[in-house]
Design an enzyme around this catalytic site. Structure first.
Site, PDB file in Angstrom:
ATOM      1  N   PHE A 101       0.814  -1.223   0.000  1.00 34.26           N
ATOM      2  CA  PHE A 101       0.000   0.000   0.000  1.00 34.26           C
ATOM      3  C   PHE A 101       0.841   1.263   0.000  1.00 34.26           C
ATOM      4  O   PHE A 101       0.413   2.306  -0.455  1.00 34.26           O
ATOM      5  CB  PHE A 101      -0.910   0.019   1.232  1.00 34.26           C
ATOM      6  CG  PHE A 101      -0.153  -0.166   2.531  1.00 34.26           C
ATOM      7  CD1 PHE A 101       0.436   0.907   3.177  1.00 34.26           C
ATOM      8  CD2 PHE A 101      -0.015  -1.429   3.086  1.00 34.26           C
ATOM      9  CE1 PHE A 101       1.138   0.740   4.364  1.00 34.26           C
ATOM     10  CE2 PHE A 101       0.692  -1.618   4.267  1.00 34.26           C
ATOM     11  CZ  PHE A 101       1.267  -0.533   4.909  1.00 34.26           C
ATOM     12  N   CYS A 102       2.036   1.198   0.525  1.00 35.13           N
ATOM     13  CA  CYS A 102       2.852   2.382   0.802  1.00 35.13           C
ATOM     14  C   CYS A 102       3.589   2.833  -0.455  1.00 35.13           C
ATOM     15  O   CYS A 102       4.361   2.053  -1.033  1.00 35.13           O
ATOM     16  CB  CYS A 102       3.855   2.062   1.911  1.00 35.13           C
ATOM     17  SG  CYS A 102       5.065   3.376   2.202  1.00 35.13           S
ATOM     18  N   PRO A 103       3.412   4.079  -0.887  1.00 39.52           N
ATOM     19  CA  PRO A 103       4.105   4.532  -2.098  1.00 39.52           C
ATOM     20  C   PRO A 103       5.618   4.559  -1.949  1.00 39.52           C
ATOM     21  O   PRO A 103       6.347   4.396  -2.928  1.00 39.52           O
ATOM     22  CB  PRO A 103       3.541   5.936  -2.327  1.00 39.52           C
ATOM     23  CG  PRO A 103       3.055   6.387  -0.990  1.00 39.52           C
ATOM     24  CD  PRO A 103       2.555   5.142  -0.315  1.00 39.52           C
ATOM     25  N   PHE A 104       6.105   4.735  -0.717  1.00 35.02           N
ATOM     26  CA  PHE A 104       7.541   4.793  -0.500  1.00 35.02           C
ATOM     27  C   PHE A 104       8.149   3.391  -0.505  1.00 35.02           C
ATOM     28  O   PHE A 104       9.252   3.191  -1.019  1.00 35.02           O
ATOM     29  CB  PHE A 104       7.841   5.541   0.800  1.00 35.02           C
ATOM     30  CG  PHE A 104       7.260   6.922   0.791  1.00 35.02           C
ATOM     31  CD1 PHE A 104       7.869   7.937   0.087  1.00 35.02           C
ATOM     32  CD2 PHE A 104       6.058   7.196   1.438  1.00 35.02           C
ATOM     33  CE1 PHE A 104       7.319   9.210   0.034  1.00 35.02           C
ATOM     34  CE2 PHE A 104       5.489   8.461   1.395  1.00 35.02           C
ATOM     35  CZ  PHE A 104       6.122   9.470   0.689  1.00 35.02           C
TER      36      PHE A 104
ATOM     37  N   HIS B 220       6.659   1.056  -2.241  1.00 37.98           N
ATOM     38  CA  HIS B 220       6.394   0.643  -3.620  1.00 37.98           C
ATOM     39  C   HIS B 220       7.562   1.007  -4.532  1.00 37.98           C
ATOM     40  O   HIS B 220       7.935   0.247  -5.434  1.00 37.98           O
ATOM     41  CB  HIS B 220       5.091   1.297  -4.094  1.00 37.98           C
ATOM     42  CG  HIS B 220       4.549   0.719  -5.365  1.00 37.98           C
ATOM     43  ND1 HIS B 220       3.356   1.134  -5.916  1.00 37.98           N
ATOM     44  CD2 HIS B 220       5.025  -0.220  -6.218  1.00 37.98           C
ATOM     45  CE1 HIS B 220       3.118   0.464  -7.021  1.00 37.98           C
ATOM     46  NE2 HIS B 220       4.127  -0.353  -7.241  1.00 37.98           N
TER      47      HIS B 220
END
Length: 320
Positions: free
Chosen positions: A35-38, A40
């Protein structure tokens, strides 16, 4: 005391490839949340560099966060896409952090790179891990993996341009969506919402002024594309509604960014495979009680990413 404690801000910033953390095979493990863009952006680096078998991952569930923080499922079947803690069978991510430093009281964040040999955290800063995997990881790759060895997301001739874009994109967009979304007063929301869309306008202009560019900086994919992708792919699907970023959408108001997004998702092998919309949407909608107290996950947009068309393919052929 741990051999390599965190810095004062609660982060570990040690370097893979240093004398203390040589790039030995079967030594490191990655903790992430889909879920986490960082996280990801690190998953994307691992995927595109072909490091899956050399750097295993444990994946936390997207919710709940209350009552102990990010947690692992009891089995790999409990929540599709999440995994048990493959190293320690921990219940919570904070249990792993405390193995590195029992006195640690900071944030228990993902991504986090773990050293199995010394039983401690190497690094939990996403940009550091991206860049370490980008270069040091080549030592893990067999000589025949020529394309992946040559892939460089931070090439010397583009560093100046990458650093320049990072300097305004990161605070104003990647973090900016959170500044707007978690604002507690109208004035702060108004200011940061405008900044987000001003930054999108600037990126749209970057692409529209170079209409044959396939990626942000030309015909080579760089870390700017990875960092931008993990925010833009979340924009229409959850940020717009959840963080009240209603001035516009990527698909309706930013045609060049929209085509860039479609190309990243549909045409760059491995990108789609790292993008889990169930994890993304349920994390935001079910973890922020102050924003969405009933934890209802909204439907749409449909589709999450619009199709790559023949017109798009024709543009790409002409641009190459």
């Amino acid at each position: 005391m741990p051999d390599h404690p965190p810095t004062e801000d609660g982060s570990w910033r040690h370097q893979l490839g240093s004398p203390d953390f040589p790039p030995d095979p079967d030594r490191y493990h990655l903790y992430v949340g889909l879920f986490c863009p960082f996280a990801h952006r690190v998953i994307l680096t691992r995927q595109l560099k072909g490091l899956q078998q050399f750097l295993p991952m444990s994946i936390v569930k997207p919710f709940p966060k209350e009552g102990g923080g990010w947690r692992f499922p009891a089995t790999n079947d409990e929540y599709p896409g999440s995994t048990i803690d493959h190293l320690f069978h921990s219940r919570f991510l904070h249990d792993v952090y405390h193995r590195s430093d029992p006195k640690y009281e900071g944030k228990y964040s993902v991504p986090m790179l773990w050293d199995k040999k010394t039983n401690q955290i190497v690094n939990n800063e996403s940009e550091d891990i991206m860049r370490m995997l980008n270069t040091v990881s080549n030592q893990f790759l067999p000589p025949e993996n020529t394309a992946q060895r040559e892939l460089n997301f931070y090439p010397p001739d583009l560093k100046h341009h990458i650093d320049d874009i990072n300097s305004w994109m990161m605070p104003n967009l990647n973090y900016g969506v959170y500044k707007a979304g978690f604002a507690t007063i109208q004035e702060s929301y108004d200011e940061n919402c405008r900044i987000v869309f001003t930054t999108l306008d600037r990126l749209e202009s970057q692409l529209s002024s170079h209409p044959k560019n396939i990626y942000i900086l030309g015909h080579r994919i760089t870390e700017v594309d990875l960092k931008l992708y993990t925010t833009i792919v979340r924009f229409d699907t959850i940020y717009q509604q959840h963080f009240k970023l209603m001035i516009g959408s990527i698909r309706h108001n930013y045609p060049f960014l929209h085509r860039w997004l479609k190309h990243m998702y549909w045409k760059v092998a491995g990108v789609k495979e790292t993008t889990d919309f169930k994890h993304i949407k349920e994390n935001y909608s079910k973890s922020h009680a102050g924003i969405n107290p009933r934890a209802i996950t909204p439907l749409g947009p449909e589709p999450y990413v619009e199709a790559w068309t023949e017109e798009d393919e024709s543009w790409k052929r002409e641009s190459e």
